[in-house]
Motif scaffolding. Structure first.
Motif, short mmCIF file in Angstrom:
data_model
loop_
_atom_site.label_atom_id
_atom_site.label_comp_id
_atom_site.label_asym_id
_atom_site.label_seq_id
_atom_site.Cartn_x
_atom_site.Cartn_y
_atom_site.Cartn_z
N HIS A 184 39.51 30.20 -2.70
CA HIS A 184 40.68 28.86 -3.47
C HIS A 184 39.99 27.53 -3.14
CE1 HIS A 184 44.26 26.75 -4.02
NE2 HIS A 184 44.43 27.76 -4.85
N PRO A 185 40.00 26.62 -3.78
CA PRO A 185 39.51 25.30 -3.60
C PRO A 185 40.23 24.43 -2.40
CG PRO A 185 40.36 25.16 -5.82
CD PRO A 185 40.45 26.61 -5.16
N VAL A 186 41.57 24.47 -2.45
CA VAL A 186 42.27 23.99 -1.55
C VAL A 186 42.10 24.21 -0.23
CG1 VAL A 186 44.71 23.29 -0.77
CG2 VAL A 186 44.12 23.40 -3.31
N PRO A 187 41.91 23.36 0.87
CA PRO A 187 41.55 23.81 2.38
C PRO A 187 43.25 24.34 2.90
CG PRO A 187 40.87 21.72 1.86
CD PRO A 187 41.64 22.07 0.66
N VAL A 188 42.97 25.62 3.28
CA VAL A 188 44.03 26.06 3.92
C VAL A 188 43.67 27.20 5.05
CG1 VAL A 188 44.51 27.90 2.22
CG2 VAL A 188 46.59 27.22 3.48
N LEU A 239 43.51 36.68 9.96
CA LEU A 239 43.23 35.34 9.95
C LEU A 239 42.53 34.92 8.27
CD1 LEU A 239 41.73 35.14 13.49
CD2 LEU A 239 43.68 33.99 12.54
N VAL A 240 42.94 33.93 8.07
CA VAL A 240 42.69 33.76 6.52
C VAL A 240 42.17 32.16 6.52
CG1 VAL A 240 43.23 33.59 4.11
CG2 VAL A 240 44.12 35.33 5.68
N VAL A 241 41.15 31.83 6.09
CA VAL A 241 40.73 30.63 5.51
C VAL A 241 40.41 30.39 3.99
CG1 VAL A 241 39.71 29.80 7.79
CG2 VAL A 241 38.19 31.13 6.37
N SER A 242 40.41 29.70 3.37
CA SER A 242 40.18 29.44 1.96
C SER A 242 38.52 28.83 2.00
CB SER A 242 40.93 28.31 1.22
OG SER A 242 40.86 27.32 1.81
N ALA A 243 37.95 29.02 0.74
CA ALA A 243 36.89 28.66 0.47
C ALA A 243 36.78 26.76 0.63
CB ALA A 243 36.31 28.93 -0.97
N GLY A 244 38.02 26.43 0.36
CA GLY A 244 37.83 25.16 0.48
C GLY A 244 37.87 24.59 2.04
N VAL A 245 38.01 25.27 2.96
CA VAL A 245 37.97 24.85 4.29
C VAL A 245 36.62 24.90 4.65
CG1 VAL A 245 38.64 25.70 6.73
CG2 VAL A 245 40.38 25.79 4.94
N LEU A 246 35.98 26.11 4.24
CA LEU A 246 34.45 26.19 4.41
C LEU A 246 33.59 25.00 3.97
CD1 LEU A 246 33.90 30.09 3.87
CD2 LEU A 246 34.51 28.83 6.18
N GLU A 278 37.09 17.81 17.64
CA GLU A 278 36.70 18.69 16.78
C GLU A 278 37.87 19.27 16.20
OE1 GLU A 278 34.14 19.99 14.14
OE2 GLU A 278 32.93 19.44 15.96
N LEU A 279 39.02 19.53 17.08
CA LEU A 279 39.97 20.44 16.46
C LEU A 279 40.97 19.25 15.75
CD1 LEU A 279 42.14 22.76 16.88
CD2 LEU A 279 42.98 21.55 18.78
N ALA A 280 40.98 18.17 16.40
CA ALA A 280 41.84 17.11 15.56
C ALA A 280 41.32 17.10 14.16
CB ALA A 280 41.96 15.91 16.19
N THR A 281 39.96 16.76 13.97
CA THR A 281 39.20 16.62 12.79
C THR A 281 39.55 17.95 11.85
OG1 THR A 281 37.66 15.13 13.68
CG2 THR A 281 37.29 16.18 11.60
N ALA A 282 39.18 18.86 12.34
CA ALA A 282 39.59 20.00 11.50
C ALA A 282 41.08 20.28 10.92
CB ALA A 282 39.20 21.21 12.31
N LEU A 283 41.99 20.14 11.74
CA LEU A 283 43.50 20.36 11.38
C LEU A 283 43.79 19.21 10.43
CD1 LEU A 283 45.23 20.83 14.58
CD2 LEU A 283 44.83 22.60 12.99
N LYS A 284 43.18 18.13 10.32
CA LYS A 284 43.25 17.08 9.66
C LYS A 284 42.93 17.39 8.05
CE LYS A 284 43.12 12.69 10.85
NZ LYS A 284 42.47 11.58 11.55
N ALA A 285 41.85 18.13 8.12
CA ALA A 285 41.19 18.70 6.71
C ALA A 285 41.92 19.80 6.04
CB ALA A 285 39.73 18.98 7.09
N VAL A 286 42.71 20.53 7.03
CA VAL A 286 43.34 21.81 6.45
C VAL A 286 44.77 21.13 5.97
CG1 VAL A 286 44.18 23.83 6.97
CG2 VAL A 286 42.35 23.20 8.05
N GLY A 287 44.83 20.75 4.93
CA GLY A 287 46.27 20.21 4.48
C GLY A 287 46.88 21.10 3.32
N GLY A 288 46.38 22.17 3.01
CA GLY A 288 47.02 23.11 2.32
C GLY A 288 48.22 23.71 2.60
#
Length: 301
Positions: free
Chosen positions: A145-149, A160-167, A237-247
């Motif tokens: 899925h393209p939305v980062p979640v 534990l699940v990550v979307s393709a948008g996160v990668l 790194e954690l703050a940047t990553a959480l900011k990107a995960v907006g789904g």
């Protein structure tokens, strides 16, 4: 016992409304999420015991000077197939209301739990079909899925699940940081912490304090997971990553994304000072007292 019933009723009402609203708006929990979560659990459990105990104590007060004594009289009458003559309609009605409250609380909790487990099971089955394992982190699945979640599905067979948008949005270190947050949810079983407050809020949604409790506990488990992940990963790194995960994650999941994300990121990069040691322990003593005192008032001979 009527004075005991009055005191317990006032305590239960105070915990359900003004105390819950004040605690939900307080700022100190951000400095001690674990202590605040313990206090919230004590508020919920102590409030339930107090409200139920108030009706029980008042209803049985004509039968004895203490709950154990009155209970013995009631059991003796029931065993003899008799209705206690001292139990007038007013006190009997209070007893029925207390039992009705208990049944209501437990039934809503059971229904909420069953619905949540059913939704998680269905979503887990879908993930097993649609998602693929991510080789860089054990137990992690990737959803195309393209939305980062990113989210977790708690339970005995957790996911534990990550979307393709996160990668696409993050490097490996960033994904690992997000997963550290989600693993904290799973390891500390935050789903079990939240569930009683969801049921509590559903029992009386018109009581603002109960709704505020549910929202406050949801914020605190995110803070706690952030604290755990910050110890394992670089905070930036954690703050940047959480900011990107907006789904938006599914309703059955525990997600690292909330409306308070900006405040959480600020807390990760500039963590508040810990509470003074005396206050730290005072919070825990108060939590124990909120549960122990109603029980003591009901059970003393």
């Amino acid at each position: 016992m009527e004075l005991t019933a009055l005191a317990l009723g006032l305590l239960g009402l105070a915990l359900a409304e003004p105390v819950s609203r004040l605690l939900a708006s307080a700022r100190w929990p951000a400095r001690d999420p674990v202590g605040a979560l313990l206090l919230w659990q004590a508020v919920g459990l102590g409030g339930g015991i107090s409200l139920f105990g108030a009706g029980l104590a008042y209803g049985l007060s004509p039968l004895g000077d203490s709950l154990p004594a009155a209970g013995s009289v009631l059991m003796g009458a029931v065993a003899a197939g008799e209705f206690p003559a001292a139990l007038d309609p007013l006190h009997f009605g209070a007893l029925i209301l207390a039992l009705g409250l208990l049944v209501r609380l437990l039934s809503v909790l059971l229904i909420t739990t069953a619905r949540t487990l059913r939704a998680r099971r269905r979503h887990r089955d879908l993930l097993d079909v649609l998602a693929t394992p991510w080789p860089f982190a054990s137990g992690t699945r990737v959803l195309d899925h393209p939305v980062p979640v990113a989210y977790c599905l708690p339970g005995r067979s957790s996911r534990l699940v990550v979307s393709a948008g996160v990668l696409d949005a993050l490097d490996t270190a960033g994904v690992v940081a997000v997963l550290a947050h989600e693993r904290a949810h799973l390891r500390e079983r935050h789903d079990l912490v939240v569930l009683p407050f969801v049921a509590w809020g559903a029992t009386a949604p018109f009581v603002r304090g109960m709704v505020a409790a549910q929202l406050a506990v949801a914020r605190l488990i995110e803070m706690r997971a952030d604290d755990v992940a910050r110890k394992l990963c670089d905070p930036t790194e954690l703050a940047t990553a959480l900011k990107a995960v907006g789904g938006s994650a599914p309703a059955a999941a525990l997600s690292s994304f909330t409306d308070a994300l900006d405040a959480r990121i600020e807390r990760i990069t500039a963590p508040p000072a810990a509470l003074p040691v005396t206050v730290h322990w005072l919070v825990r003593v108060v939590a124990v007292a909120l549960v122990a005192l109603p029980l003591w008032a009901l059970l003393i001979p």
